[in-house]
Write a protein that holds these residues in place. Structure first.
Motif, mmCIF file in Angstrom:
data_model
loop_
_atom_site.group_PDB
_atom_site.id
_atom_site.type_symbol
_atom_site.label_atom_id
_atom_site.label_comp_id
_atom_site.label_asym_id
_atom_site.label_seq_id
_atom_site.Cartn_x
_atom_site.Cartn_y
_atom_site.Cartn_z
ATOM 1 N N GLY A 157 6.399 4.516 9.607
ATOM 2 C CA GLY A 157 6.498 3.180 10.205
ATOM 3 C C GLY A 157 7.077 2.188 9.221
ATOM 4 O O GLY A 157 7.682 2.570 8.209
ATOM 5 N N LYS A 158 6.844 0.907 9.512
ATOM 6 C CA LYS A 158 7.417 -0.148 8.671
ATOM 7 C C LYS A 158 6.919 -0.038 7.222
ATOM 8 O O LYS A 158 7.701 -0.199 6.272
ATOM 9 C CB LYS A 158 7.023 -1.510 9.266
ATOM 10 C CG LYS A 158 7.523 -2.681 8.482
ATOM 11 C CD LYS A 158 7.056 -3.985 9.098
ATOM 12 C CE LYS A 158 7.289 -5.126 8.153
ATOM 13 N NZ LYS A 158 6.695 -6.387 8.608
ATOM 14 N N LEU A 159 5.628 0.258 7.057
ATOM 15 C CA LEU A 159 5.087 0.385 5.691
ATOM 16 C C LEU A 159 5.800 1.513 4.941
ATOM 17 O O LEU A 159 6.127 1.375 3.761
ATOM 18 C CB LEU A 159 3.573 0.640 5.745
ATOM 19 C CG LEU A 159 2.886 0.795 4.385
ATOM 20 C CD1 LEU A 159 2.954 -0.497 3.565
ATOM 21 C CD2 LEU A 159 1.428 1.228 4.543
ATOM 22 N N THR A 160 6.063 2.621 5.646
ATOM 23 C CA THR A 160 6.765 3.754 5.022
ATOM 24 C C THR A 160 8.155 3.329 4.559
ATOM 25 O O THR A 160 8.559 3.602 3.424
ATOM 26 C CB THR A 160 6.965 4.903 6.049
ATOM 27 O OG1 THR A 160 5.816 5.031 6.852
ATOM 28 C CG2 THR A 160 7.338 6.187 5.377
ATOM 29 N N VAL A 161 8.903 2.704 5.460
ATOM 30 C CA VAL A 161 10.292 2.361 5.143
ATOM 31 C C VAL A 161 10.336 1.400 3.958
ATOM 32 O O VAL A 161 11.107 1.602 3.011
ATOM 33 C CB VAL A 161 11.017 1.748 6.373
ATOM 34 C CG1 VAL A 161 12.424 1.296 6.003
ATOM 35 C CG2 VAL A 161 11.064 2.748 7.519
ATOM 36 N N MET A 162 9.462 0.390 3.965
ATOM 37 C CA MET A 162 9.495 -0.586 2.879
ATOM 38 C C MET A 162 9.033 0.057 1.565
ATOM 39 O O MET A 162 9.633 -0.169 0.511
ATOM 40 C CB MET A 162 8.631 -1.815 3.210
ATOM 41 C CG MET A 162 9.130 -2.629 4.397
ATOM 42 S SD MET A 162 10.895 -3.034 4.389
ATOM 43 C CE MET A 162 11.021 -4.086 2.963
ATOM 44 N N ALA A 163 7.986 0.890 1.618
ATOM 45 C CA ALA A 163 7.497 1.545 0.391
ATOM 46 C C ALA A 163 8.579 2.446 -0.187
ATOM 47 O O ALA A 163 8.858 2.413 -1.392
ATOM 48 C CB ALA A 163 6.241 2.352 0.696
ATOM 49 N N GLN A 164 9.222 3.230 0.666
ATOM 50 C CA GLN A 164 10.206 4.204 0.170
ATOM 51 C C GLN A 164 11.548 3.540 -0.137
ATOM 52 O O GLN A 164 12.395 4.139 -0.792
ATOM 53 C CB GLN A 164 10.345 5.353 1.172
ATOM 54 C CG GLN A 164 9.036 6.126 1.288
ATOM 55 C CD GLN A 164 9.096 7.342 2.190
ATOM 56 O OE1 GLN A 164 10.185 7.797 2.575
ATOM 57 N NE2 GLN A 164 7.943 7.876 2.550
ATOM 58 N N TYR A 165 11.733 2.311 0.322
ATOM 59 C CA TYR A 165 12.903 1.538 -0.093
ATOM 60 C C TYR A 165 12.749 1.156 -1.579
ATOM 61 O O TYR A 165 13.699 1.249 -2.356
ATOM 62 C CB TYR A 165 13.052 0.276 0.767
ATOM 63 C CG TYR A 165 14.047 -0.701 0.193
ATOM 64 C CD1 TYR A 165 15.417 -0.424 0.217
ATOM 65 C CD2 TYR A 165 13.626 -1.874 -0.426
ATOM 66 C CE1 TYR A 165 16.332 -1.294 -0.358
ATOM 67 C CE2 TYR A 165 14.529 -2.748 -0.995
ATOM 68 C CZ TYR A 165 15.882 -2.454 -0.955
ATOM 69 O OH TYR A 165 16.786 -3.299 -1.527
ATOM 70 N N TYR A 166 11.522 0.754 -1.945
ATOM 71 C CA TYR A 166 11.282 0.275 -3.311
ATOM 72 C C TYR A 166 10.894 1.374 -4.289
ATOM 73 O O TYR A 166 11.152 1.255 -5.479
ATOM 74 C CB TYR A 166 10.130 -0.735 -3.311
ATOM 75 C CG TYR A 166 10.457 -2.106 -2.805
ATOM 76 C CD1 TYR A 166 11.198 -2.993 -3.584
ATOM 77 C CD2 TYR A 166 10.001 -2.542 -1.568
ATOM 78 C CE1 TYR A 166 11.469 -4.274 -3.138
ATOM 79 C CE2 TYR A 166 10.272 -3.822 -1.113
ATOM 80 C CZ TYR A 166 11.004 -4.686 -1.901
ATOM 81 O OH TYR A 166 11.278 -5.947 -1.462
ATOM 82 N N CYS A 167 10.198 2.398 -3.789
ATOM 83 C CA CYS A 167 9.498 3.315 -4.710
ATOM 84 C C CYS A 167 9.622 4.778 -4.299
ATOM 85 O O CYS A 167 9.742 5.088 -3.111
ATOM 86 C CB CYS A 167 7.987 3.045 -4.678
ATOM 87 S SG CYS A 167 7.454 1.376 -4.944
ATOM 88 N N GLN A 168 9.459 5.625 -5.308
ATOM 89 C CA GLN A 168 9.153 7.026 -5.028
ATOM 90 C C GLN A 168 7.636 7.073 -4.805
ATOM 91 O O GLN A 168 6.878 6.475 -5.571
ATOM 92 C CB GLN A 168 9.545 7.875 -6.236
ATOM 93 C CG GLN A 168 9.411 9.349 -6.006
ATOM 94 C CD GLN A 168 9.563 10.144 -7.302
ATOM 95 O OE1 GLN A 168 10.011 9.618 -8.321
ATOM 96 N NE2 GLN A 168 9.179 11.397 -7.248
ATOM 97 N N VAL A 169 7.226 7.763 -3.750
ATOM 98 C CA VAL A 169 5.801 7.771 -3.379
ATOM 99 C C VAL A 169 5.235 9.175 -3.584
ATOM 100 O O VAL A 169 5.760 10.136 -3.022
ATOM 101 C CB VAL A 169 5.623 7.354 -1.896
ATOM 102 C CG1 VAL A 169 4.143 7.337 -1.526
ATOM 103 C CG2 VAL A 169 6.262 5.995 -1.626
#
Ligand code: SAM
Length: 268
Positions: A157-169
């Protein structure tokens, strides 16, 4: 004695207080954080010091942000920690993490986060990603699944896209409710977030990316085309090779960034 009382402090639900009490889990978290003096070490929600104490043992100074004034008082008079900590009493959601910057040092941020604010706190922290080397957080397991989800899955979802835009998770460790006092009602997990030095898919304006994601995921059961019809035409979807008949969770981070960059150009 009530299971809400730990070390003489009654856990406050409104502050998401579930104190870590399992030494094996605490050691594994401290090992993952890898505290050092070459970074500005920052803990969100130190509480009664379960992670704070072992981290502080190997470094000169640790910055902490804690909302609960009673806990701040305890930290200020803690025999070992009082000389090691720079304490900021306040809300981490409103905190300007840039004020902790030191020349030539990036931050390592960590915490067993209050679950009631963990998602907005993630979005807030992403704003400081350029100043951060690593983040390690204890979160609800479901939030870790959302952060690390792949396209096409329910958790994406949105949290995934924003997190993976900024960071390796990187999910690190699953933690059962029994590791805390009081025990939370949900399973937990520790996640490592490594902000990219160079983003794989740079976006011209991250606010536009956030807007596109919010609009796209507004109705998950509808197609991308339907959710974004006020922003993009069919021709524009084809121009970017984005299949607009797919659902929002089937679109990759790269494709969301491409859509956001196109919108930036249209608005220029
Ligand atoms: N680190 C401790 C541990 O692991 O035992 C406590 C973790 S507890 C889950 C969350 C901590 O965050 C509590 O100390 C709580 O008071 C603090 N907290 C809650 N809301 C906060 C906020 N908005 N900003 C900063 N700290 C907050």
């Amino acid at each position: 004695m009530s299971n809400k009382v730990h070390l003489g402090h009654t856990a406050r639900k409104r502050f998401g207080q579930n104190f870590l009490t399992n030494d094996t889990i605490i050691s594994r978290i401290v090992g993952a954080i890898a505290p050092d003096n070459d970074h500005v070490m920052v803990e969100i929600g130190p509480g009664l010091g379960a992670i704070t104490e072992p981290v502080a043992e190997s470094i000169d100074n640790l910055c902490v942000v804690e909302l609960d004034r009673d806990l701040v008082e305890r930290l200020q008079s803690h025999p070992f920690l009082k000389d090691k900590l720079t304490i900021h009493q306040g809300d981490a959601l409103q905190f300007d993490f840039r004020q902790l910057k030191q020349a030539g040092k990036k931050m390592k941020v960590f915490g067993n986060l209050p679950y009631n604010i963990s998602t907005p706190l993630m979005f807030h922290l992403f704003e400081f990603a350029e100043e951060i080397e690593t983040m390690h957080f204890m979160l609800q397991k479901e939030v870790v699944l959302r952060l690390s989800a792949s396209p096409g899955t329910k958790a994406y979802g949105k949290l995934t896209v924003m997190a993976q835009y900024y960071c390796q998770v990187v999910p690190v460790l699953e933690v059962p409710p029994s590791a805390f006092t009081p025990a939370p009602k949900v399973d937990s997990a520790v996640v490592r977030l490594l902000p990219f030095d160079t983003k794989p898919f740079p976006c011209e304006d991250v606010n536009v990316l956030r807007h596109v994601c919010t609009t796209a995921f507004n109705m998950r059961r509808k197609t991308l085309r339907n959710n974004l019809k006020t922003i993009f035409t069919d021709e524009e979807f084809s121009q970017l090779n984005v299949d607009s008949t797919l659902r929002p969770e089937q679109i990759t981070v790269e494709q969301y960034v491409a859509l956001a960059n196109l919108l930036c150009q249209k608005q220029a």
